[in-house]
Design a protein around this motif. Structure first.
Motif, short mmCIF file in Angstrom:
data_model
loop_
_atom_site.label_atom_id
_atom_site.label_comp_id
_atom_site.label_asym_id
_atom_site.label_seq_id
_atom_site.Cartn_x
_atom_site.Cartn_y
_atom_site.Cartn_z
N UNK A 156 2.99 1.86 2.42
CA UNK A 156 3.77 1.98 3.56
C UNK A 156 2.66 2.19 4.70
N UNK A 157 3.39 1.56 5.92
CA UNK A 157 2.49 1.86 7.10
C UNK A 157 2.85 2.99 7.88
N UNK A 158 1.81 3.49 8.63
CA UNK A 158 2.16 4.76 9.29
C UNK A 158 3.41 4.82 10.24
N UNK A 159 3.81 3.64 10.73
CA UNK A 159 4.93 3.40 11.63
C UNK A 159 6.38 3.37 10.73
N UNK A 160 6.21 3.17 9.61
CA UNK A 160 7.16 3.29 8.61
C UNK A 160 7.53 4.64 8.11
N UNK A 161 6.74 5.57 8.36
CA UNK A 161 6.91 6.82 7.57
C UNK A 161 8.05 7.64 8.27
N UNK A 162 8.90 8.32 7.34
CA UNK A 162 9.89 8.97 8.07
C UNK A 162 9.36 10.37 8.45
N UNK A 235 11.92 2.37 -12.94
CA UNK A 235 11.73 1.43 -12.12
C UNK A 235 10.26 0.68 -12.42
N UNK A 236 10.32 -0.48 -12.30
CA UNK A 236 8.80 -1.16 -12.34
C UNK A 236 7.59 -0.49 -11.17
N UNK A 237 6.76 -0.56 -11.73
CA UNK A 237 5.55 0.19 -10.76
C UNK A 237 5.31 -0.49 -9.62
N UNK A 238 5.69 -2.11 -9.59
CA UNK A 238 5.52 -2.81 -8.10
C UNK A 238 6.68 -2.53 -7.23
N UNK A 239 7.83 -1.83 -7.81
CA UNK A 239 8.98 -1.40 -6.84
C UNK A 239 8.88 0.11 -6.48
N UNK A 240 7.67 0.70 -6.75
CA UNK A 240 7.57 2.05 -6.72
C UNK A 240 7.76 2.65 -5.11
N UNK A 241 6.86 1.78 -4.23
CA UNK A 241 6.94 2.45 -2.90
C UNK A 241 8.36 2.34 -2.40
N UNK A 242 8.89 1.09 -2.44
CA UNK A 242 10.50 1.08 -1.87
C UNK A 242 11.28 2.10 -2.39
N UNK A 243 11.14 2.43 -3.71
CA UNK A 243 11.88 3.50 -4.35
C UNK A 243 11.58 4.87 -3.63
N UNK A 244 10.36 5.20 -3.45
CA UNK A 244 9.99 6.47 -3.31
C UNK A 244 9.95 6.88 -1.69
N UNK A 245 10.04 6.07 -0.94
CA UNK A 245 9.35 6.09 0.59
C UNK A 245 10.46 7.12 1.41
N UNK A 267 1.26 6.34 -6.93
CA UNK A 267 2.44 5.80 -6.17
C UNK A 267 3.08 6.51 -5.06
N UNK A 268 3.08 7.98 -5.36
CA UNK A 268 3.13 8.83 -4.33
C UNK A 268 2.63 8.71 -2.83
N UNK A 269 1.35 8.51 -3.00
CA UNK A 269 0.53 8.40 -1.93
C UNK A 269 0.65 7.14 -1.12
N UNK A 270 0.97 5.98 -1.87
CA UNK A 270 1.14 4.66 -1.14
C UNK A 270 2.60 4.82 -0.35
N UNK A 271 3.37 5.74 -0.86
CA UNK A 271 4.74 5.98 -0.14
C UNK A 271 4.85 7.09 0.85
N UNK A 272 3.65 7.46 0.91
CA UNK A 272 3.41 8.59 2.02
C UNK A 272 3.98 9.98 1.66
N UNK A 314 8.81 26.57 5.42
CA UNK A 314 8.11 25.92 6.25
C UNK A 314 7.92 24.46 5.71
N UNK A 315 9.32 23.65 5.74
CA UNK A 315 9.13 22.18 5.49
C UNK A 315 8.16 21.45 6.35
N UNK A 316 7.72 21.74 7.37
CA UNK A 316 6.88 21.00 8.27
C UNK A 316 5.51 20.74 7.59
N UNK A 317 5.43 21.97 7.03
CA UNK A 317 4.03 21.77 5.94
C UNK A 317 3.60 20.43 5.35
N UNK A 318 4.80 20.16 4.65
CA UNK A 318 4.78 19.03 3.86
C UNK A 318 5.05 17.79 4.57
N UNK A 319 5.92 17.60 5.48
CA UNK A 319 5.75 16.78 6.46
C UNK A 319 4.50 16.24 7.39
#
Length: 346
Positions: A156-162, A235-245, A267-272, A314-319
């Motif tokens: 994921x790009x930095x701009x796409x991060x929620x 979920x196939x591993x190559x679809x993980x980022x779209x699934x997790x983001x 997978x998690x890191x790649x999806x931010x 403190x949810x902002x800590x995770x964000x």
């Protein structure tokens, strides 16, 4: 001659999504990219005891035709393939490599001490973590190399991060569904936090292949799930980022102390996604505490509840960890890891 042959659980013709199979396929595909398909060979170990003759025949063929011979065995496979590699290498004199999946080899040698001498004959034993490297070097091994687990993911790009999340905070798991992965512990912890709050603080989506010995038990559990807990299938591993983001965080409550570098965390890191995880043996090799995730005492359900309560307040800590997770994802690129391996050994 071909450059490299790999013996491993490819599961050709089957849609298998366990960590061992995924790692074998990713490494093989990357070697093909960098060396050319004509310079690679695969020997599939799927099929168990009835496939032993074809495994032996395939391994012999690999030694005849390949300069570099690799094996990625599971527990029983180490006992079978290490002696086989030793015998064949006395005949063919190849460079041999044991690519370790997970982090259990050191403790395994307490039970099978006779393996040590044969394991030391490999050109290199490639382990996922510095914890494992140091443990084996204490046993006198001088052929240990660090080779991190890796995945080819469209990060994921930095701009796409929620960056905006409100209750309920959406958590997920993304690994084998089995008792040993701590799935029941996580469910109970989320239920406890939600019931104490009198509202839905967290939801949980469970992804992954249900382990065959756990199917009946898990099916019975699903019937008792509250509305905020759902099983979403594999979920196939190559679809993980779209699934997790779009999730708030990934939970990894493993009860396996000797995990290596779990693919689900890559997978998690790649999806931010930051990770809420038990502190298994090699936790510090993978998660930077309070930077890419938050850990809790291994095996402690109370500690897991405490972490969930702390994040709730403190949810902002995770964000705030999400950008660090994307940066961390770069460390697990197959191109870099396989390229470095080829440069060193080939």
């Amino acid at each position: 001659m071909k450059k490299v042959g790999i013996v491993g659980h490819f599961g050709f013709g089957h849609d298998l999504l366990n960590g061992q199979t995924i790692k074998v396929k990713i490494l093989f595909q990357e070697f093909q990219k960098q060396l050319g398909a004509e310079n690679t060979m695969a020997v599939d170990t799927h099929g168990g005891a009835k496939k032993v003759p074809s495994m032996i025949a395939g391994t012999i063929k690999m030694f005849r035709q390949c300069e570099n011979c690799m094996v990625l065995p599971a527990y029983k496979g180490v006992l079978f393939f290490t002696p086989l590699f030793s015998v064949l290498n006395k005949i063919y004199h190849r460079r041999t490599y044991y690519i370790v999946v997970g982090g259990w080899l050191d403790s395994y040698l307490d039970k099978y001490k006779w393996l040590e001498k044969q394991l030391k004959n490999y050109t290199a034993i490639c382990v996922e973590t510095t914890t494992m490297k140091k443990a084996l070097e204490k046993r006198g091994f001088q052929n240990i190399e660090l080779m991190k687990n890796c995945k080819e993911l469209q990060k994921l790009s930095f701009e796409e991060l929620p960056h905006s999340f409100t209750e309920p905070y959406a958590l997920c798991t993304f690994s084998r569904v089995m008792k040993g992965k701590g799935i029941e512990n996580l469910i109970h912890a989320i239920q406890e936090v939600n019931e104490k709050a009198g509202s839905t603080v967290y939801t949980l989506d469970i992804y992954g292949e249900v382990w065959k010995d756990y199917v009946d038990e898990f099916e019975a559990m699903k019937k008792e799930f509250p509305d905020y807990i759902k099983y979403k299938g594999s979920v196939n591993y190559d679809q993980s980022v779209d699934t997790l983001k779009n999730y708030f965080a990934l939970a990894f409550p493993t009860l396996f102390y000797t995990e290596g570098i779990p693919g689900t965390i890559i997978d998690a890191y790649a999806a931010g996604l930051p990770v809420i995880s038990s502190k298994w043996e090699s936790y510090d090799d993978v998660i930077e505490d309070n930077i890419t995730g938050i850990g809790y005492e291994f095996g402690s359900d109370d500690a897991l509840v405490e972490v969930l309560e702390m994040i709730k307040s403190n949810p902002q800590k995770m964000i705030d960890m999400k950008e660090a997770c994307l940066r961390k994802a770069k460390e697990f690129s197959p191109k870099a890891i396989v390229g470095g391996f080829i440069q060193k050994f080939f």
